[in-house]
Design a protein around this motif. Structure first.
Motif, PDB file in Angstrom:
ATOM      1  N   GLY B 282      74.903 -61.108  85.584  1.00  0.00           N
ATOM      2  CA  GLY B 282      75.260 -62.740  85.522  1.00  0.00           C
ATOM      3  C   GLY B 282      75.047 -63.191  83.957  1.00  0.00           C
ATOM      4  O   GLY B 282      74.712 -62.429  83.100  1.00  0.00           O
ATOM      5  N   GLU B 283      75.029 -64.398  83.872  1.00  0.00           N
ATOM      6  CA  GLU B 283      74.677 -65.044  82.504  1.00  0.00           C
ATOM      7  C   GLU B 283      73.164 -65.150  82.450  1.00  0.00           C
ATOM      8  O   GLU B 283      72.335 -65.583  83.248  1.00  0.00           O
ATOM      9  CB  GLU B 283      75.440 -66.428  82.380  1.00  0.00           C
ATOM     10  N   LEU B 284      72.679 -64.595  81.322  1.00  0.00           N
ATOM     11  CA  LEU B 284      71.165 -64.812  80.896  1.00  0.00           C
ATOM     12  C   LEU B 284      70.829 -66.024  80.509  1.00  0.00           C
ATOM     13  O   LEU B 284      71.296 -66.790  79.773  1.00  0.00           O
ATOM     14  CB  LEU B 284      70.992 -63.820  79.878  1.00  0.00           C
ATOM     15  N   VAL B 285      69.670 -66.640  81.226  1.00  0.00           N
ATOM     16  CA  VAL B 285      69.260 -68.057  80.935  1.00  0.00           C
ATOM     17  C   VAL B 285      67.853 -67.786  80.720  1.00  0.00           C
ATOM     18  O   VAL B 285      66.848 -67.293  81.229  1.00  0.00           O
ATOM     19  CB  VAL B 285      69.433 -69.024  82.148  1.00  0.00           C
ATOM     20  N   PHE B 286      67.198 -68.407  79.591  1.00  0.00           N
ATOM     21  CA  PHE B 286      65.702 -68.661  79.150  1.00  0.00           C
ATOM     22  C   PHE B 286      65.212 -70.029  79.170  1.00  0.00           C
ATOM     23  O   PHE B 286      65.909 -70.894  78.943  1.00  0.00           O
ATOM     24  CB  PHE B 286      65.635 -67.930  77.710  1.00  0.00           C
ATOM     25  N   THR B 287      63.955 -70.026  79.599  1.00  0.00           N
ATOM     26  CA  THR B 287      63.133 -71.247  79.483  1.00  0.00           C
ATOM     27  C   THR B 287      62.250 -70.695  78.570  1.00  0.00           C
ATOM     28  O   THR B 287      61.299 -69.864  78.821  1.00  0.00           O
ATOM     29  CB  THR B 287      62.691 -71.659  80.932  1.00  0.00           C
ATOM     30  N   CYS B 288      61.894 -71.651  77.615  1.00  0.00           N
ATOM     31  CA  CYS B 288      60.862 -71.433  76.556  1.00  0.00           C
ATOM     32  C   CYS B 288      59.505 -72.064  77.034  1.00  0.00           C
ATOM     33  O   CYS B 288      59.353 -73.120  77.304  1.00  0.00           O
ATOM     34  CB  CYS B 288      61.067 -72.091  75.234  1.00  0.00           C
ATOM     35  N   ILE B 289      58.634 -71.086  77.493  1.00  0.00           N
ATOM     36  CA  ILE B 289      57.385 -71.673  78.147  1.00  0.00           C
ATOM     37  C   ILE B 289      56.161 -71.554  77.217  1.00  0.00           C
ATOM     38  O   ILE B 289      54.998 -72.090  77.664  1.00  0.00           O
ATOM     39  CB  ILE B 289      57.027 -71.126  79.520  1.00  0.00           C
ATOM     40  N   GLY B 290      56.243 -71.228  76.080  1.00  0.00           N
ATOM     41  CA  GLY B 290      55.466 -71.182  75.397  1.00  0.00           C
ATOM     42  C   GLY B 290      55.464 -71.567  73.794  1.00  0.00           C
ATOM     43  O   GLY B 290      54.823 -71.198  72.993  1.00  0.00           O
ATOM     44  N   LYS B 291      56.394 -72.316  73.676  1.00  0.00           N
ATOM     45  CA  LYS B 291      56.948 -72.997  72.564  1.00  0.00           C
ATOM     46  C   LYS B 291      56.675 -74.560  72.537  1.00  0.00           C
ATOM     47  O   LYS B 291      56.579 -75.105  73.463  1.00  0.00           O
ATOM     48  CB  LYS B 291      58.412 -72.644  72.105  1.00  0.00           C
ATOM     49  N   GLU B 292      56.321 -74.968  71.105  1.00  0.00           N
ATOM     50  CA  GLU B 292      56.142 -76.361  70.940  1.00  0.00           C
ATOM     51  C   GLU B 292      57.371 -77.036  70.452  1.00  0.00           C
ATOM     52  O   GLU B 292      57.696 -78.207  70.955  1.00  0.00           O
ATOM     53  CB  GLU B 292      55.172 -76.469  69.848  1.00  0.00           C
ATOM     54  N   ALA B 293      58.176 -76.679  69.149  1.00  0.00           N
ATOM     55  CA  ALA B 293      58.881 -77.566  68.615  1.00  0.00           C
ATOM     56  C   ALA B 293      60.122 -77.436  69.298  1.00  0.00           C
ATOM     57  O   ALA B 293      60.829 -78.564  69.478  1.00  0.00           O
ATOM     58  CB  ALA B 293      59.127 -76.879  67.261  1.00  0.00           C
ATOM     59  N   LEU B 294      60.633 -76.362  70.126  1.00  0.00           N
ATOM     60  CA  LEU B 294      62.098 -76.461  70.816  1.00  0.00           C
ATOM     61  C   LEU B 294      61.888 -75.775  72.031  1.00  0.00           C
ATOM     62  O   LEU B 294      62.394 -74.623  72.123  1.00  0.00           O
ATOM     63  CB  LEU B 294      62.871 -75.785  69.695  1.00  0.00           C
ATOM     64  N   PRO B 295      61.209 -76.414  72.869  1.00  0.00           N
ATOM     65  CA  PRO B 295      60.913 -75.852  74.370  1.00  0.00           C
ATOM     66  C   PRO B 295      62.262 -76.008  75.309  1.00  0.00           C
ATOM     67  O   PRO B 295      62.101 -76.602  76.142  1.00  0.00           O
ATOM     68  CB  PRO B 295      59.667 -76.414  74.818  1.00  0.00           C
ATOM     69  N   LEU B 296      63.148 -75.156  74.777  1.00  0.00           N
ATOM     70  CA  LEU B 296      64.531 -75.201  75.628  1.00  0.00           C
ATOM     71  C   LEU B 296      64.154 -75.141  77.092  1.00  0.00           C
ATOM     72  O   LEU B 296      63.665 -73.944  77.304  1.00  0.00           O
ATOM     73  CB  LEU B 296      65.616 -74.545  75.163  1.00  0.00           C
ATOM     74  N   LEU B 297      64.613 -75.783  78.082  1.00  0.00           N
ATOM     75  CA  LEU B 297      64.860 -75.525  79.392  1.00  0.00           C
ATOM     76  C   LEU B 297      65.950 -74.958  79.866  1.00  0.00           C
ATOM     77  O   LEU B 297      67.154 -75.344  79.638  1.00  0.00           O
ATOM     78  CB  LEU B 297      64.536 -76.629  80.141  1.00  0.00           C
ATOM     79  N   ARG B 298      65.937 -73.833  80.688  1.00  0.00           N
ATOM     80  CA  ARG B 298      67.010 -73.202  81.229  1.00  0.00           C
ATOM     81  C   ARG B 298      68.115 -73.117  80.195  1.00  0.00           C
ATOM     82  O   ARG B 298      69.303 -73.600  80.671  1.00  0.00           O
ATOM     83  CB  ARG B 298      67.595 -73.774  82.548  1.00  0.00           C
ATOM     84  N   TYR B 299      68.105 -72.511  79.038  1.00  0.00           N
ATOM     85  CA  TYR B 299      68.931 -72.287  78.071  1.00  0.00           C
ATOM     86  C   TYR B 299      69.996 -71.361  78.242  1.00  0.00           C
ATOM     87  O   TYR B 299      69.669 -70.160  78.457  1.00  0.00           O
ATOM     88  CB  TYR B 299      68.480 -72.084  76.536  1.00  0.00           C
ATOM     89  N   ARG B 300      71.284 -71.628  78.428  1.00  0.00           N
ATOM     90  CA  ARG B 300      72.357 -70.756  78.898  1.00  0.00           C
ATOM     91  C   ARG B 300      72.786 -69.793  77.573  1.00  0.00           C
ATOM     92  O   ARG B 300      73.330 -70.354  76.525  1.00  0.00           O
ATOM     93  CB  ARG B 300      73.428 -71.391  79.538  1.00  0.00           C
TER      94      ARG B 300
END
Lengths: 143, 434
Positions: B282-300
Motif C-alpha cells: 500500500g502507500e507508505l506514510v511517515f510521521t516525523c516523531i523526532g523533528k522540530e522544524a517540520l514535524p509532518l504528521l502522517r505524510y503520504r
C-alpha cells in the motif's frame, strides 16, 4: 573464400550516415562497396572496406554498434544473363540468399556481387565449381 | 560480526521502541497543534485535541498530510519553529511538479545525519572508509545527506557531487574510494564508463554502493554489482521527512530498516486510508516523531511498498520496508493498466539487455499508445533486418506477457538516451500536452 563485411546499426535520423562515413574517412579507410537495408526506424549499413579490423575499431571507438559478417564476393562477366546464372545456381543448390548488392570495379568487363547466404563457404565452393570467380579477401581489400 | 551505530535503538525490543515512539508522537502532535496554524485548523475541524493522542496506537486518529499541503503552504507555511531557529533549508527535486521546500533545525540535521550514519554502518561501512558522494549537492538532499552521515560516522568524505563521469572514475581509481553513493542509474553509467575505459572493476577498491533517490529493481542491483564489483544497497529517503537515510538496507539485503525512532512508518490503502497489516502493499506514510522544524504528521509519500516487523538476521529489530515499486505519481495508467517504469526495466534485464530505455506515452485516436525505446548493444545486434525485428518482437512479447500491454519497440543506437547524473528521466508522457 569469404570476405569480411562491416555491418553498422544506424538509427533513421538525419546526419547519421554522414557521421559513420566520416569516421571511416578520418581513419583512412577506403570503401570498396556499400549498401543500406532500412526499415522505418533503423537501418543496417553494410560496407566492404580495405581494412576491416581497423574500421571496426574506429567505429567502436565512436560508440557505434558494428559487427563483422562473412559474405561472398563473386566476379561476374559484364554481359546480359551472366548474373542470373549465378542466382539460378544458388537457388537450385538450395542456398537461401539473405541479401546481395553489386558494385563495378576498375577492371573492365567485370561486375562484382556481394552475397550473404546461410552457408557461405559451401555456396562459394558451388559457385567456384561452376566456373564463377570468387574473390579472395586479399584481392578485394587490395582493389 | 555485525556493527551498529546505535545498537540500543537499532536492536531495541519492540516494547522499548513503542515506548520511545509513543512519547515522541505525543510531543510532535503538541508541537504541531501549538505552532502550525495549518494543523490547528485541521485538528479543530475534526474535533481532535492533542490530548487525544496518547500513544502510537492513536495514530489513525490523525489527519494525513499531503504533498499538495506543502505546495499550498509554500514555502514555509508548515514550519513549526521561528525562522531564526532554522539551520538549513532543502527543496525537493521537483520531479513531479512544483518544488517543495523543507526546513531543518540543528537538532533535525543531527537526527538526519545519525540516520544516515546508521545507514552507512548497516551496509558494512566504517569510520576508516573513504565515502565517495556522487549525489548532487545543493538543494537536493542526496549530496549533503550522505556527506553529513559519513562525517557523523567519522569516515572520510570525498564530496565529488554529480557529473563529470570520467573524473568520478579517476577518483575511484586514484583516491581509493571504499563506498560509492549516488543514484542507481548514475551507478550504472559509472559502471559503463569503467568498462569503456577497459578498467577491471575488481582493481577498484570500492566495495560498497549506497544507491537511492529513485526506484530500482533486483535485476538492476545485480547488474551494478557486476559492473563495479561491489555490493549494492538501497537507501531510501525523501526531503519532506529528512532525506536519504530514512531507511536503508543492511548487509542482509533483505529490506530497508526504517529509522523508526525518528520516522514512524505505516502502510495504508491509498483509496480508503485504512492501515494495512505487514506484508500487504500500500502507500507508505511517515510521521516525523523526532523533528522540530517540520514535524509532518502522517505524510503520504505516494511510494508503494510493504512493511515487515520480523527481526532481521543482522540483529536489528527496526522494521523493514521493501523496495518501493515506484511512486504512485510515477505510475502510468496506459489503457487502464497500471505500469511502473521499473517493470520495463525488469523485463529488459531479464532478457539480458541493458536497462537503457525510455517510455513514450501518447494518445492517438483516443487510444493510449506506448513506445519503448531500447538501446542496442552488441550482443543484440545482428546483420539482418529480420533478426533485429526478432529482437523487437522478443521485447514486445515479454512486455505483453508481464504487463499485459502492447508496446511498440524502437531500437536505438547505444548511448543515444541521455545518461542521467541524478534521477533518470524514463518517461515522456505526451498525453497531457494536447
Amino acid at each position: 573464400m569469404q570476405i569480411q563485411q562491416l555491418s553498422v546499426f544506424i538509427e533513421n535520423k538525419p546526419g547519421r550516415m554522414a557521421e559513420v562515413t566520416e569516421v571511416l574517412a578520418d581513419a583512412q579507410i577506403d570503401i570498396r562497396a556499400i549498401s543500406v537495408a532500412d526499415t522505418r526506424d533503423f537501418g543496417i549499413l553494410r560496407v566492404i572496406v580495405d581494412k576491416p579490423k581497423e574500421a571496426v575499431e574506429a567505429l567502436k571507438a565512436h560508440g557505434m554498434t558494428v559487427t563483422l559478417t562473412k559474405v561472398i564476393a563473386v566476379g561476374i562477366d559484364d554481359k546480359p544473363g551472366a548474373f542470373s546464372k549465378a542466382v539460378r545456381l544458388l537457388s537450385n543448390e538450395g542456398f537461401d540468399v539473405e541479401y546481395m548488392y553489386a558494385f563495378i570495379s576498375r577492371d573492365k568487363g567485370k561486375a562484382f556481387v556481394i552475397i550473404r547466404v546461410d552457408n557461405g563457404q559451401k555456396a562459394a565452393e558451388a559457385l567456384h565449381a561452376n566456373g564463377f570467380q570468387i574473390l579472395e579477401p586479399e584481392t578485394i581489400y587490395a582493389m | 560480526m555485525p556493527n551498529y551505530y546505535e545498537p540500543e535503538i537499532e536492536c531495541a525490543s519492540r516494547e522499548k521502541l513503542r515506548e520511545i515512539q509513543s512519547k515522541r508522537l505525543v510531543q510532535a502532535v503538541k508541537r504541531c497543534y501549538e505552532n502550525v496554524p495549518f494543523y490547528k485548523k485541521k485538528f479543530d475541524e475534526i474535533g481532535l485535541k492533542p490530548e487525544d493522542i496518547r500513544s502510537i496506537d492513536d495514530l489513525p486518529k490523525l489527519p494525513f498530510t499531503t504533498k499538495q499541503d506543502l505546495r499550498d503552504t509554500y514555502p514555509f507555511g508548515l514550519v513549526a519553529v521561528p525562522r531564526g531557529e532554522l539551520a538549513r533549508v532543502h527543496a525537493s527535486s521537483g520531479t513531479t511538479g512544483k518544488q517543495t521546500v523543507v526546513a531543518y533545525t540543528q537538532n533535525d540535521l543531527d537526527v538526519w545525519s545519525r540516520s544516515a550514519a546508521r545507514a552507512i554502518v548497516g551496509t558494512g561501512g566504517t569510520k576508516e572508509d573513504f565515502v565517495h558522494v556522487s549525489y548532487g549537492y545543493g538543494l537536493f538532499t542526496g549530496g549533503l545527506g550522505l556527506h553529513d552521515g559519513a562525517e557523523k560516522l567519522g569516515a572520510t568524505v570525498i564530496p565529488v557531487s554529480s557529473g563529470n563521469t570520467n573524473r568520478q572514475v579517476q577518483i575511484l581509481q586514484d583516491y581509493g574510494s571504499d563506498i560509492l553513493c549516488c543514484t542507481p542509474s548514475y551507478a550504472m553509467y559509472i559502471g559503463e564508463t569503467v568498462r569503456d575505459k577497459g578498467i577491471d572493476p575488481k582493481t577498484l577498491k570500492v566495495r560498497i554502493g549506497i544507491f537511492g533517490a529513485e526506484p530500482w529493481t533486483e535485476e538492476m542491483r545485480r547488474e551494478i554489482e557486476k559492473a563495479l564489483a561491489i555490493k549494492a544497497y538501497d537507501i531510501y529517503g525523501l526531503s519532506e521527512i529528512a532525506g536519504p537515510g530514512v531507511a536503508c538496507e543492511c548487509e542482509e539485503q533483505a529490506g530497508m530498516h526504517v529509522q523508526e525512532d525518528f520516522f514512524f512508518p505505516e502502510i495504508i490503502d491509498p483509496v480508503t486510508g485504512e492501515q494495512l497489516p505487514d506484508g500487504e502493499e500500500g502507500e507508505l506514510v511517515f510521521t516525523c516523531i523526532g523533528k522540530e522544524a517540520l514535524p509532518l504528521l502522517r505524510y503520504r509519500t505516494r511510494d508503494i511498498c510493504s512493511l515487515n516487523h520480523e527481526p532481521c538476521k543482522c540483529g536489528r529489530t527496526l522494521v523493514r520496508m521493501n523496495k518501493p515499486k515506484g511512486r504512485t505519481d510515477d505510475m502510468l495508467i496506459i489503457r487502464g493498466i497500471n505500469v511502473f517504469p521499473s517493470q520495463i526495466e525488469s523485463v529488459l534485464l531479464d532478457l539480458g539487455m541493458d536497462p537503457n530505455y525510455r517510455m513514450i506515452v501518447d494518445r492517438k485516436n483516443n487510444l493510449d499508445t506506448l513506445e519503448v525505446q531500447v538501446e542496442m548493444n552488441e550482443s543484440m545486434f545482428a546483420d539482418t533486418v529480420r533478426s533485429l525485428e526478432q529482437v523487437e518482437r522478443t521485447i514486445a512479447d515479454a512486455l505483453h506477457s508481464t504487463l499485459n500491454i502492447a508496446a511498440k519497440i524502437t531500437l536505438l543506437e547505444p548511448k543515444s538516451i541521455e545518461r542521467s547524473e541524478g534521477k533518470a528521466k524514463r518517461v515522456i508522457d505526451r498525453r497531457n500536452l494536447g
